[in-house]
Scaffold this motif. Sequence first.
Motif, PDB file in Angstrom:
ATOM      1  N   ALA A 180     -13.836   1.629  -1.025  1.00 47.82           N
ATOM      2  CA  ALA A 180     -13.725   1.570  -2.483  1.00 47.82           C
ATOM      3  C   ALA A 180     -12.721   0.494  -2.854  1.00 47.82           C
ATOM      4  N   ASP A 181     -13.072  -0.308  -3.859  1.00 43.34           N
ATOM      5  CA  ASP A 181     -12.155  -1.294  -4.425  1.00 43.34           C
ATOM      6  C   ASP A 181     -12.444  -1.413  -5.919  1.00 43.34           C
ATOM      7  N   ASP A 182     -11.902  -2.463  -6.555  1.00 37.94           N
ATOM      8  CA  ASP A 182     -12.076  -2.613  -8.001  1.00 37.94           C
ATOM      9  C   ASP A 182     -13.516  -2.909  -8.382  1.00 37.94           C
ATOM     10  N   ASN A 183     -14.310  -3.460  -7.466  1.00 35.78           N
ATOM     11  CA  ASN A 183     -15.659  -3.895  -7.805  1.00 35.78           C
ATOM     12  C   ASN A 183     -16.732  -2.856  -7.493  1.00 35.78           C
ATOM     13  N   GLU A 184     -16.598  -2.137  -6.387  1.00 37.83           N
ATOM     14  CA  GLU A 184     -17.676  -1.234  -5.993  1.00 37.83           C
ATOM     15  C   GLU A 184     -17.175  -0.170  -5.033  1.00 37.83           C
ATOM     16  N   THR A 193       0.853  -1.188   0.000  1.00 40.33           N
ATOM     17  CA  THR A 193       0.000   0.000   0.000  1.00 40.33           C
ATOM     18  C   THR A 193       0.886   1.234   0.000  1.00 40.33           C
ATOM     19  N   HIS A 226      -2.872   4.187  -2.853  1.00 38.21           N
ATOM     20  CA  HIS A 226      -2.760   3.025  -3.727  1.00 38.21           C
ATOM     21  C   HIS A 226      -2.849   1.770  -2.858  1.00 38.21           C
ATOM     22  N   SER A 227      -3.918   1.003  -3.042  1.00 37.43           N
ATOM     23  CA  SER A 227      -4.101  -0.229  -2.280  1.00 37.43           C
ATOM     24  C   SER A 227      -5.211  -1.036  -2.940  1.00 37.43           C
ATOM     25  N   GLN A 228      -5.391  -2.260  -2.485  1.00 33.79           N
ATOM     26  CA  GLN A 228      -6.464  -3.093  -3.012  1.00 33.79           C
ATOM     27  C   GLN A 228      -7.830  -2.609  -2.550  1.00 33.79           C
ATOM     28  N   LYS A 229      -7.883  -2.003  -1.377  1.00 35.30           N
ATOM     29  CA  LYS A 229      -9.147  -1.503  -0.848  1.00 35.30           C
ATOM     30  C   LYS A 229      -8.886  -0.304   0.033  1.00 35.30           C
TER      31      LYS A 229
END
Length: 257
Positions: free
Chosen positions: A119-123, A90, A102-105
């Motif tokens: 917030a993440d890649d999906n929603e 991160t 910058h992170s996955q979530k």
Amino acid sequence: MGWISKMPQEQYAHRSTMQTSEGPQVMNFTIDGMGNLRITDKGLKLEGDSEFLKPLYAKEIRSRPGNPLYFQSARNVTVNILNEKTKVLTRLVTGPQAVEAHSQKFEVKTLSGKLLFSADDNEVVVGAERLRVLGAEGTVFPKSIETPNVRADPFKELRLESPTRALVMEAPKGIEINAEAGSLKATCRTELRLESKDGEITLNSAKIKLPNLPQGSSSSAGSRQKIYELCVCPNGRLFLSQAGASSTCQINTSVCL
């Protein structure tokens, strides 16, 4: 057994002088540290501003009790979390133009642990009780929006608008539009359609007005009474026909063309 006698600290303290381009500088070396740097039983203690020209490795950095902690940089401040292979997991970058994460979530929580935003890649999830948008132009959704309830603040009007395209509302179990303390207005440029595939459409009101319905032609010799018959064309169009002893809708079918 050997022994070490304790002597006053001043006997160990001495000054070291070094020559620089600005002249001789005095560095205060003591058994407690050097200059503004002090060695305590809890670690290193810095008095005043400090500058590190190379990386600083520490388990914990904290300010004095009751004082804020400042990180100051001429460009940006970057915080990285690495794994055992020194790969960045991160990253938080605070720069002159923006703050980037910058992170996955990404999550924002209250002190009690309740999720406020994630917030993440999906929603993207807003966990607060209310989402308030203060922009004068409202909220723009380029694609669809899914929500169980859309409402305005108390004593404020709710406006759903599509300036250049169509506005579509769909629900598998029906749509309820309710204005408890005001009026309800639906306006469009070309066509307004209320459609029910398997049920019915009910207009439940003490007074229903259709003020701009076309009227069929009437004979000048006929009665001038202001009583009309509501007629329906095969294509669903409504029009008014002056009432007579029997239905006059068939006489005015030219309105349906």
